[in-house]
Scaffold this active site. Sequence first.
Site, PDB file in Angstrom:
ATOM      1  N   GLY A  25      45.633  42.226  36.677  1.00 47.71           N
ATOM      2  CA  GLY A  25      46.508  42.949  35.669  1.00 47.71           C
ATOM      3  C   GLY A  25      47.194  44.042  36.420  1.00 47.71           C
ATOM      4  O   GLY A  25      47.373  44.096  37.563  1.00 47.71           O
ATOM      5  N   SER A  26      47.627  45.007  35.678  1.00 49.81           N
ATOM      6  CA  SER A  26      48.367  46.085  35.791  1.00 49.81           C
ATOM      7  C   SER A  26      47.744  47.154  36.878  1.00 49.81           C
ATOM      8  O   SER A  26      46.259  47.299  36.619  1.00 49.81           O
ATOM      9  CB  SER A  26      48.897  46.727  34.507  1.00 49.81           C
ATOM     10  OG  SER A  26      49.434  48.054  35.032  1.00 49.81           O
TER      11      SER A  26
END
Lengths: 393, 149
Positions: free
Chosen positions: B81-82
Amino acid sequence: MYLSKEEERMLIGELGYAAQKAMEILVALGKIYDAERLVPITSAHVSGVSYANVGEDGLGFLEELASDGKVLVKTTLNPAGMDLERWSTMNIDKEFVENQLRVIDVYSRMGIEITCTCTPYFVGNEPRMGDHIAWGESSAVVYANSVIGARTNRESGISALAAAITGRTPLYGLHFEENRRPTVEVRVQQPKGDFEFACLGIIVGRIVGDGIPLFKGILHAEPDELKALGAALASVGGVPMFHVEGITPEAERSADKAVEKLTITESDIMNVKEEYATEANPDLIFLGCPHLSLTELKGIASALSGKKVRKKLWLCCSRSVKLEADRLGVTQVIEVAGGTILCDTCPIVAPVKDLGVTVVATNSAKGAWYSRNLNNLCVRLMSTEECIREATI
Amino acid sequence: MRKVDVDRRVHQGSDNMNDILELKGRVIKRGRAEGEALVSSQPISFYGGVDPDTGIIRERGHELEGKNIAGKVLIFPHGKGSTVGSYIIYRLKRKGMAPSAIINQRCEPIVAVGAIISDIPTVDCIDTSKFKSGDWVRIEDGKIVVERR
């Protein structure tokens, strides 16, 4: 991983808290990427500036670092969530303004230049060919690697800051010549204008992911067109670097290695244009993702000359470029027509949703991608000329 | 993947037949910690996947959905993810809701940076399938001792 005496001293905390934290981060990243050692850098560019992204947590960490942290190399800063001087024309709320200024203050205390631009290469952060650097901001990374020939991996805001504080970055990836060669050869016909360069970037970014494309068939390209191409490649794909045969500095070194080959036709470009065409009526038209150069601002001014802007038109650039535009009378032409030049920021990192924006029009592939996927806006992607026409009808 | 040293000793003959497992991994963040293992065979995204104020896993359909990572030795293959995930780990730590330690198969930059800025002992290059939720895990730098209860 090999560390010099001074690097060891940083790691055990002899050179202060920030240097220790920064060194711990670089050593961990070095381990993860199998770097044998660190390499000195000549410049850094730090992303993660908008309060909308940093938040109270990021700010807490930055405050800890700023207690005794100072950058050792020239370091510039990415855009903030507002124009630091004209935030009131953007209708930013008071609380956001205060918090954004706290973020700016903490970076400033560390000795970072408050450039607030995604185009550090326009404001004096100009590495030379072959320099090792540590830059965040994917569009600046791809420009530095491809157009300038400096060497950086795609750093995060934190890893770029850690590199700035220690003056070093782990030696891996794009710091080595062999990792800068193309992974795919792309035959194209000469794109017409920055918009078609951006469309090309969207198509190729989707196909090559984080690979390195070598473009063949482009006979001429302005720096601003390469800026648009790179930003699209880096945001839609994860491209860290590209080559254009006969134009970018490292294209010739890449020889004819057997790589995957693709051909992009004019109809592929047409398809992308159609994909982003929408009938929705934009309430914000913005140009300047990445930030506009002086050349681009001049072009926009002459297109706007004698016309009347009837919608919200934001033109985003760095403060230094605006100062040059002020002197040349470019700003005046734009403002008389009713356009707004904003510095230090852009609609990607500004809290645009809170400003009542739902449909945006832009010429930027990167701007379109983030407006859609990060800010959930309806997006119309079109050429600079079409954007100006839309703003003035 | 680097080699993973496994030294398995089974203590027998006593009344409670505890299994004790010793593993050696690569240090990402030095430190000492112990706690109950919470094990996931799936990667974890801290940004969007974990509630930053409570430590409860929120990702829909995740095998740990609804479980709380606070104070646990959190064991998962790698992050995803981020990159904002690093700051989420930091926020969890400030709220007292962070895991006490992290063990990964292959640590990636989001978790590594998050662990370092939050002072959470973290080790990787470990075969995470060797653990079961509920194990008692002690970490000291790269050394891990697992007690099966």
